[in-house]
Enzyme design. Structure first.
Site, PDB file in Angstrom:
ATOM      1  N   LYS A   1       1.620   4.178  -2.863  1.00 34.98           N
ATOM      2  CA  LYS A   1       1.309   5.590  -2.576  1.00 34.98           C
ATOM      3  C   LYS A   1       2.547   6.480  -2.768  1.00 34.98           C
ATOM      4  O   LYS A   1       2.419   7.638  -3.134  1.00 34.98           O
ATOM      5  CB  LYS A   1       0.767   5.731  -1.151  1.00 34.98           C
ATOM      6  CG  LYS A   1      -0.674   5.243  -0.990  1.00 34.98           C
ATOM      7  CD  LYS A   1      -1.679   6.248  -1.543  1.00 34.98           C
ATOM      8  CE  LYS A   1      -3.114   5.848  -1.256  1.00 34.98           C
ATOM      9  NZ  LYS A   1      -4.098   6.857  -1.666  1.00 34.98           N
TER      10      LYS A   1
ATOM     11  N   TYR B 237       0.842  -1.207   0.000  1.00 37.32           N
ATOM     12  CA  TYR B 237       0.000   0.000   0.000  1.00 37.32           C
ATOM     13  C   TYR B 237       0.874   1.253   0.000  1.00 37.32           C
ATOM     14  O   TYR B 237       0.710   2.157  -0.823  1.00 37.32           O
ATOM     15  CB  TYR B 237      -0.913  -0.010   1.238  1.00 37.32           C
ATOM     16  CG  TYR B 237      -1.607   1.305   1.503  1.00 37.32           C
ATOM     17  CD1 TYR B 237      -2.739   1.669   0.786  1.00 37.32           C
ATOM     18  CD2 TYR B 237      -1.124   2.197   2.472  1.00 37.32           C
ATOM     19  CE1 TYR B 237      -3.373   2.892   1.018  1.00 37.32           C
ATOM     20  CE2 TYR B 237      -1.752   3.414   2.712  1.00 37.32           C
ATOM     21  CZ  TYR B 237      -2.878   3.757   1.985  1.00 37.32           C
ATOM     22  OH  TYR B 237      -3.498   4.956   2.205  1.00 37.32           O
TER      23      TYR B 237
HETATM   24  P1  NAP Z   1     -11.990   4.230   2.027  1.00 35.17           P
HETATM   25  O1  NAP Z   1     -13.096   4.518   2.978  1.00 35.17           O
HETATM   26  O2  NAP Z   1     -11.433   2.860   1.941  1.00 35.17           O
HETATM   27  O3  NAP Z   1     -12.510   4.667   0.569  1.00 35.17           O
HETATM   28  C1  NAP Z   1     -11.817   4.311  -0.592  1.00 35.17           C
HETATM   29  C2  NAP Z   1     -12.652   4.676  -1.786  1.00 35.17           C
HETATM   30  O4  NAP Z   1     -11.955   4.261  -2.986  1.00 35.17           O
HETATM   31  C3  NAP Z   1     -14.032   3.976  -1.837  1.00 35.17           C
HETATM   32  O5  NAP Z   1     -14.972   4.885  -2.375  1.00 35.17           O
HETATM   33  C4  NAP Z   1     -13.780   2.835  -2.806  1.00 35.17           C
HETATM   34  O6  NAP Z   1     -14.940   2.395  -3.465  1.00 35.17           O
HETATM   35  C5  NAP Z   1     -12.861   3.552  -3.806  1.00 35.17           C
HETATM   36  N1  NAP Z   1     -12.133   2.623  -4.672  1.00 35.17           N
HETATM   37  C6  NAP Z   1     -11.371   1.557  -4.318  1.00 35.17           C
HETATM   38  N2  NAP Z   1     -10.882   0.939  -5.412  1.00 35.17           N
HETATM   39  C7  NAP Z   1     -11.347   1.639  -6.483  1.00 35.17           C
HETATM   40  C8  NAP Z   1     -11.201   1.500  -7.881  1.00 35.17           C
HETATM   41  N3  NAP Z   1     -10.488   0.492  -8.426  1.00 35.17           N
HETATM   42  N4  NAP Z   1     -11.812   2.407  -8.695  1.00 35.17           N
HETATM   43  C9  NAP Z   1     -12.580   3.387  -8.170  1.00 35.17           C
HETATM   44  N5  NAP Z   1     -12.756   3.568  -6.848  1.00 35.17           N
HETATM   45  C10 NAP Z   1     -12.147   2.710  -6.013  1.00 35.17           C
HETATM   46  O7  NAP Z   1     -10.758   5.206   2.297  1.00 35.17           O
HETATM   47  P2  NAP Z   1     -10.746   6.640   3.026  1.00 35.17           P
HETATM   48  O8  NAP Z   1     -10.407   6.430   4.451  1.00 35.17           O
HETATM   49  O9  NAP Z   1     -11.939   7.405   2.644  1.00 35.17           O
HETATM   50  O10 NAP Z   1      -9.439   7.280   2.373  1.00 35.17           O
HETATM   51  C11 NAP Z   1      -9.531   8.067   1.188  1.00 35.17           C
HETATM   52  C12 NAP Z   1      -8.161   8.145   0.531  1.00 35.17           C
HETATM   53  O11 NAP Z   1      -7.222   8.744   1.440  1.00 35.17           O
HETATM   54  C13 NAP Z   1      -7.556   6.812   0.148  1.00 35.17           C
HETATM   55  O12 NAP Z   1      -6.804   7.020  -1.032  1.00 35.17           O
HETATM   56  C14 NAP Z   1      -6.628   6.480   1.305  1.00 35.17           C
HETATM   57  O13 NAP Z   1      -5.593   5.628   0.861  1.00 35.17           O
HETATM   58  C15 NAP Z   1      -6.125   7.857   1.662  1.00 35.17           C
HETATM   59  N6  NAP Z   1      -5.741   8.087   3.060  1.00 35.17           N
HETATM   60  C16 NAP Z   1      -6.632   7.827   4.061  1.00 35.17           C
HETATM   61  C17 NAP Z   1      -6.281   8.127   5.371  1.00 35.17           C
HETATM   62  C18 NAP Z   1      -7.229   7.875   6.513  1.00 35.17           C
HETATM   63  O14 NAP Z   1      -6.774   7.863   7.652  1.00 35.17           O
HETATM   64  N7  NAP Z   1      -8.521   7.709   6.261  1.00 35.17           N
HETATM   65  C19 NAP Z   1      -5.022   8.684   5.648  1.00 35.17           C
HETATM   66  C20 NAP Z   1      -4.158   8.945   4.592  1.00 35.17           C
HETATM   67  C21 NAP Z   1      -4.527   8.656   3.302  1.00 35.17           C
HETATM   68  P3  NAP Z   1     -15.896   1.229  -2.830  1.00 35.17           P
HETATM   69  O15 NAP Z   1     -16.794   1.944  -1.857  1.00 35.17           O
HETATM   70  O16 NAP Z   1     -16.588   0.708  -4.029  1.00 35.17           O
HETATM   71  O17 NAP Z   1     -14.989   0.248  -2.152  1.00 35.17           O
HETATM   72  O1  G4F Z   2      -6.592   1.329  11.523  1.00 34.23           O
HETATM   73  P1  G4F Z   2      -5.474   0.764  10.748  1.00 34.23           P
HETATM   74  O2  G4F Z   2      -5.767  -0.408   9.877  1.00 34.23           O
HETATM   75  O3  G4F Z   2      -4.847   1.968   9.938  1.00 34.23           O
HETATM   76  P2  G4F Z   2      -3.418   2.169   9.226  1.00 34.23           P
HETATM   77  O4  G4F Z   2      -2.760   0.896   8.921  1.00 34.23           O
HETATM   78  O5  G4F Z   2      -2.654   3.151  10.053  1.00 34.23           O
HETATM   79  O6  G4F Z   2      -3.856   2.816   7.836  1.00 34.23           O
HETATM   80  C1  G4F Z   2      -4.830   3.846   7.773  1.00 34.23           C
HETATM   81  O7  G4F Z   2      -4.194   5.100   7.937  1.00 34.23           O
HETATM   82  C2  G4F Z   2      -3.223   5.407   6.911  1.00 34.23           C
HETATM   83  C3  G4F Z   2      -2.636   6.780   7.252  1.00 34.23           C
HETATM   84  O8  G4F Z   2      -1.460   6.608   8.001  1.00 34.23           O
HETATM   85  C4  G4F Z   2      -3.946   5.422   5.579  1.00 34.23           C
HETATM   86  F1  G4F Z   2      -3.068   5.740   4.589  1.00 34.23           F
HETATM   87  C5  G4F Z   2      -4.580   4.069   5.299  1.00 34.23           C
HETATM   88  O9  G4F Z   2      -5.322   4.138   4.079  1.00 34.23           O
HETATM   89  C6  G4F Z   2      -5.541   3.735   6.436  1.00 34.23           C
HETATM   90  O10 G4F Z   2      -6.612   4.647   6.410  1.00 34.23           O
HETATM   91  O11 G4F Z   2      -4.290   0.327  11.729  1.00 34.23           O
HETATM   92  C7  G4F Z   2      -3.710   1.240  12.659  1.00 34.23           C
HETATM   93  C8  G4F Z   2      -2.749   0.485  13.581  1.00 34.23           C
HETATM   94  C9  G4F Z   2      -1.773  -0.430  12.816  1.00 34.23           C
HETATM   95  O12 G4F Z   2      -0.498  -0.302  13.379  1.00 34.23           O
HETATM   96  C10 G4F Z   2      -2.317  -1.826  13.048  1.00 34.23           C
HETATM   97  O13 G4F Z   2      -1.317  -2.851  13.039  1.00 34.23           O
HETATM   98  O14 G4F Z   2      -3.536  -0.391  14.396  1.00 34.23           O
HETATM   99  C11 G4F Z   2      -2.916  -1.661  14.424  1.00 34.23           C
HETATM  100  N1  G4F Z   2      -3.945  -2.665  14.733  1.00 34.23           N
HETATM  101  C12 G4F Z   2      -3.990  -3.404  15.881  1.00 34.23           C
HETATM  102  N2  G4F Z   2      -5.015  -4.242  15.841  1.00 34.23           N
HETATM  103  C13 G4F Z   2      -4.983  -3.038  13.955  1.00 34.23           C
HETATM  104  C14 G4F Z   2      -5.651  -4.038  14.666  1.00 34.23           C
HETATM  105  N3  G4F Z   2      -5.401  -2.599  12.740  1.00 34.23           N
HETATM  106  C15 G4F Z   2      -6.530  -3.176  12.214  1.00 34.23           C
HETATM  107  N4  G4F Z   2      -6.985  -2.741  11.018  1.00 34.23           N
HETATM  108  N5  G4F Z   2      -7.195  -4.180  12.879  1.00 34.23           N
HETATM  109  C16 G4F Z   2      -6.793  -4.649  14.102  1.00 34.23           C
HETATM  110  O15 G4F Z   2      -7.406  -5.544  14.665  1.00 34.23           O
END
Ligand code: NAP
Ligand code: G4F
Length: 348
Positions: free
Chosen positions: A161, A157
């Site tokens: 990115k 991932y």
């Molecule tokens: P999310 O809830 O997983 O949403 C991802 C979106 O991308 C969904 O609408 C999904 O559609 C769509 N998608 C996935 N594969 C696709 C494809 N092949 N073509 C078109 N659409 C597709 O993620 P989020 O938390 O909103 O995050 C938004 C963006 O910010 C992502 O790029 C993520 O990597 C990045 N980001 C998130 C965080 C965070 O903490 N939330 C932090 C840093 C960066 P479906 O609903 O159909 O699955």
């Molecule tokens: O909630 P997480 O899965 O988020 P993670 O891996 O930080 O990624 C999210 O934030 C990123 C920004 O830094 C985004 F780019 C990405 O798209 C996504 O939105 O895990 C957070 C932490 C990790 O260290 C993981 O190992 O929580 C730890 N963890 C512990 N137990 C768990 C669990 N994570 C998940 N998903 N599920 C568990 O049971």
């Protein structure tokens, strides 16, 4: 005055929901790219429709980041002033299981989008935002992380990115694109996907409050993240595209907490005071009052390579356009637990 037109890829996701709601409230005409799924009833889209009843304008288009022709068609139909590329396979652990697909969407998908803008001659009129991530820092060289901290990705991932981040910079430098990367640290809220650790915890806290006695199984409890609220972060995304030039900005709260601390905060909302007993795989989170086991460790949630700690420095975004998070960690966790409780009460 002509309304600004935005295209959001990933509109059905967490950030897509908050960003669309924010842009609609700012008077934008919003277009959203969505994938075709067998089940049409996205709650997030339903909630957006409620905003629309208040006078906004939202058009949805079918498309996929791996299908460039669909992106070209959507760009021709929407002619956006601003594109927010939020679409991604966004789950870090899943990226170890689907590395090629994750790369196709998160890295190559961005090339498809940039090339579509270039070949359609839209570069002059269209500004782009790319959802970069703190995961790119991996085992970070220094703390807190800023725009100048080197990237050391620790997952497919994050590696994808990093590519997307650099290709945005390249199109800015090579073709003069107004292209910006928002390096966002973790942001959450009631619309967070249910398999991310924050929402997994708030769902479990809500369920226990309503009588469920299941033990919550988690992975690495010591991992620490800089957790903010998605509603604050989408404001920064929009502000980036209002700057005279494209650039890269960190969005973060500047405070990190462990998964343990997240769990303590969530269960505190329901009146449970967690205490930690044991070590490693035998560690347990127990209710200090009753002694009941609330949380245990399941190694299936461990990652092949983990990012142990992240904390961000968002001073560049603060200086450039005054961005600061407004919602506190405690407020966010409470909102998530209360929202999950209310949803469970409605749909047992
Ligand atoms: P999310 O809830 O997983 O949403 C991802 C979106 O991308 C969904 O609408 C999904 O559609 C769509 N998608 C996935 N594969 C696709 C494809 N092949 N073509 C078109 N659409 C597709 O993620 P989020 O938390 O909103 O995050 C938004 C963006 O910010 C992502 O790029 C993520 O990597 C990045 N980001 C998130 C965080 C965070 O903490 N939330 C932090 C840093 C960066 P479906 O609903 O159909 O699955
Ligand atoms: O909630 P997480 O899965 O988020 P993670 O891996 O930080 O990624 C999210 O934030 C990123 C920004 O830094 C985004 F780019 C990405 O798209 C996504 O939105 O895990 C957070 C932490 C990790 O260290 C993981 O190992 O929580 C730890 N963890 C512990 N137990 C768990 C669990 N994570 C998940 N998903 N599920 C568990 O049971």
């Amino acid at each position: 005055m002509r309304r600004r037109v935005a295209l959001i890829t990933g509109i059905t996701g967490q950030d897509g929901f908050y960003l669309a709601r924010h842009l609609l409230s700012e008077g934008y005409q919003v277009h959203g790219l969505r994938r075709r799924t067998s089940f049409n009833g996205s709650d997030r889209l339903q909630n957006l429709s409620d905003t629309l009843n208040e006078g906004g304008s939202l058009t949805l288009h079918h498309g996929d980041m791996t299908d460039q022709a669909s992106l070209i068609r959507v760009l021709q139909e929407s002619k956006p002033d601003e594109i927010y590329n939020l679409a991604a396979q966004s789950h870090v652990q899943v990226s170890f299981e689907k590395p090629a697909y994750t790369t196709a969407v998160n890295a190559l998908g961005v090339v498809h989008l940039l090339e579509a803008v270039r070949l359609l001659g839209l570069a002059e009129q269209t500004r782009l935002y790319q959802a970069s991530t703190s995961e790119m820092y991996g085992v970070a060289e220094s703390s807190p992380q800023s725009e100048t901290t080197p990237f050391r990705p620790r997952s497919p991932y994050a590696a994808a990115k990093v590519f997307a981040h650099h290709i945005m910079v390249n199109y800015r430098e090579a073709y003069g694109f107004h292209a910006s990367n928002g390096i966002c640290f973790n942001h959450e809220g009631p619309e967070r996907g249910e398999t991310f650790v924050s929402r997994k915890i708030t769902l479990a806290a809500a369920a226990r409050r309503l009588g469920d006695k299941s033990v919550l199984m988690l992975g690495n409890l010591s991992a620490s993240r800089d957790w903010g609220h998605a509603a604050d972060f989408v404001v920064g995304m929009q502000q980036m595209l209002q700057q005279p030039h494209g650039d890269d900005y960190v969005l973060a709260t500047g405070v990190a907490r462990s998964v343990r601390q997240f769990a303590e905060a969530a269960f505190r909302v329901t009146g449970i005071d967690l205490a930690w007993e044991g070590e490693g795989l035998d560690e347990r989170g127990v209710d200090r009052k009753s002694g009941a086991v609330i949380i245990a460790v399941d190694p299936r949630h461990f990652r092949p390579s983990e990012v142990q700690a992240l904390i961000g420095d968002a001073s560049k975004a603060k200086e450039a356009f005054g961005w600061e998070p407004r919602i506190s960690f405690e407020e966010m966790v409470r909102e998530m637990v209360e929202s999950d409780t209310a949803r469970m009460r409605k749909e047992p």
